[in-house]
Design a protein around this motif. Structure first.
Motif, PDB file in Angstrom:
ATOM      1  N   GLU A   2      -5.798   2.269  -0.356  1.00 58.12           N
ATOM      2  CA  GLU A   2      -4.596   2.822   0.272  1.00 58.12           C
ATOM      3  C   GLU A   2      -4.993   3.809   1.368  1.00 58.12           C
ATOM      4  OE1 GLU A   2      -0.409   4.980  -1.031  1.00 58.12           O
ATOM      5  OE2 GLU A   2      -2.055   4.907  -2.465  1.00 58.12           O
ATOM      6  N   GLU A   3      -5.948   4.671   1.062  1.00 62.74           N
ATOM      7  CA  GLU A   3      -6.402   5.662   2.037  1.00 62.74           C
ATOM      8  C   GLU A   3      -7.018   4.998   3.268  1.00 62.74           C
ATOM      9  OE1 GLU A   3      -9.736   9.099   2.025  1.00 62.74           O
ATOM     10  OE2 GLU A   3      -8.318   9.149   0.352  1.00 62.74           O
ATOM     11  N   ALA A   4      -7.646   3.859   3.070  1.00 62.58           N
ATOM     12  CA  ALA A   4      -8.268   3.130   4.175  1.00 62.58           C
ATOM     13  C   ALA A   4      -7.260   2.303   4.959  1.00 62.58           C
ATOM     14  CB  ALA A   4      -9.376   2.223   3.644  1.00 62.58           C
ATOM     15  N   GLU A  25      -1.029  -4.806   7.608  1.00 61.19           N
ATOM     16  CA  GLU A  25      -1.562  -5.737   8.609  1.00 61.19           C
ATOM     17  C   GLU A  25      -3.087  -5.744   8.554  1.00 61.19           C
ATOM     18  OE1 GLU A  25      -1.392  -6.696  13.411  1.00 61.19           O
ATOM     19  OE2 GLU A  25      -0.210  -5.033  12.614  1.00 61.19           O
ATOM     20  N   ALA A  26      -3.685  -4.560   8.400  1.00 63.79           N
ATOM     21  CA  ALA A  26      -5.149  -4.479   8.287  1.00 63.79           C
ATOM     22  C   ALA A  26      -5.629  -5.230   7.046  1.00 63.79           C
ATOM     23  CB  ALA A  26      -5.598  -3.018   8.232  1.00 63.79           C
ATOM     24  N   GLY A  27      -4.898  -5.122   5.949  1.00 63.23           N
ATOM     25  CA  GLY A  27      -5.259  -5.838   4.730  1.00 63.23           C
ATOM     26  C   GLY A  27      -5.162  -7.343   4.904  1.00 63.23           C
TER      27      GLY A  27
END
Length: 105
Positions: A2-4, A25-27
């Motif tokens: 989550e932090e990332a 979106e990054a995930g």
């Protein structure tokens, strides 16, 4: 994660307070990495793969056929399939070469 910024937490219950996690979106951009790790594990870590991705597609008379997904890497510039033998490394980070950080004297 989550932090990332890979997942975001959303409350789905207030009493008691409970959360579910959704890809950002990054995930979602990590999907090719996850598929590559799955393919590696299927080849090297197990005798029988525990899951298989299925793909529905094709053209003409093959349309709507379903088959095991067999992914490849394709260069978007030239359209050729990419293999390890066709890659070279162009190190662009200052202070680094192909071996890693350059020691300064």
């Amino acid at each position: 994660m989550e932090e990332a910024g890979v997942v975001e937490r959303r409350a789905y219950s207030e009493r008691p307070l409970r959360f579910e996690y959704h890809l950002t979106e990054a995930g979602r951009d990590l999907a090719p990495v996850m598929r590559a790790l799955l393919a590696w594990g299927d080849r090297w870590a197990v005798d029988t793969p525990p899951v298989a991705f299925r793909h529905r597609g094709g053209t003409g008379s093959e349309h709507d056929t379903e088959h095991d997904l067999d992914l490849t890497s394709t260069c978007r510039t030239c359209g050729e399939e990419v293999g390890a033998g066709g890659l070279t490394i162009d190190v662009r980070a200052p202070g680094w070469d192909r071996s890693g950080p350059i020691e300064r004297s």
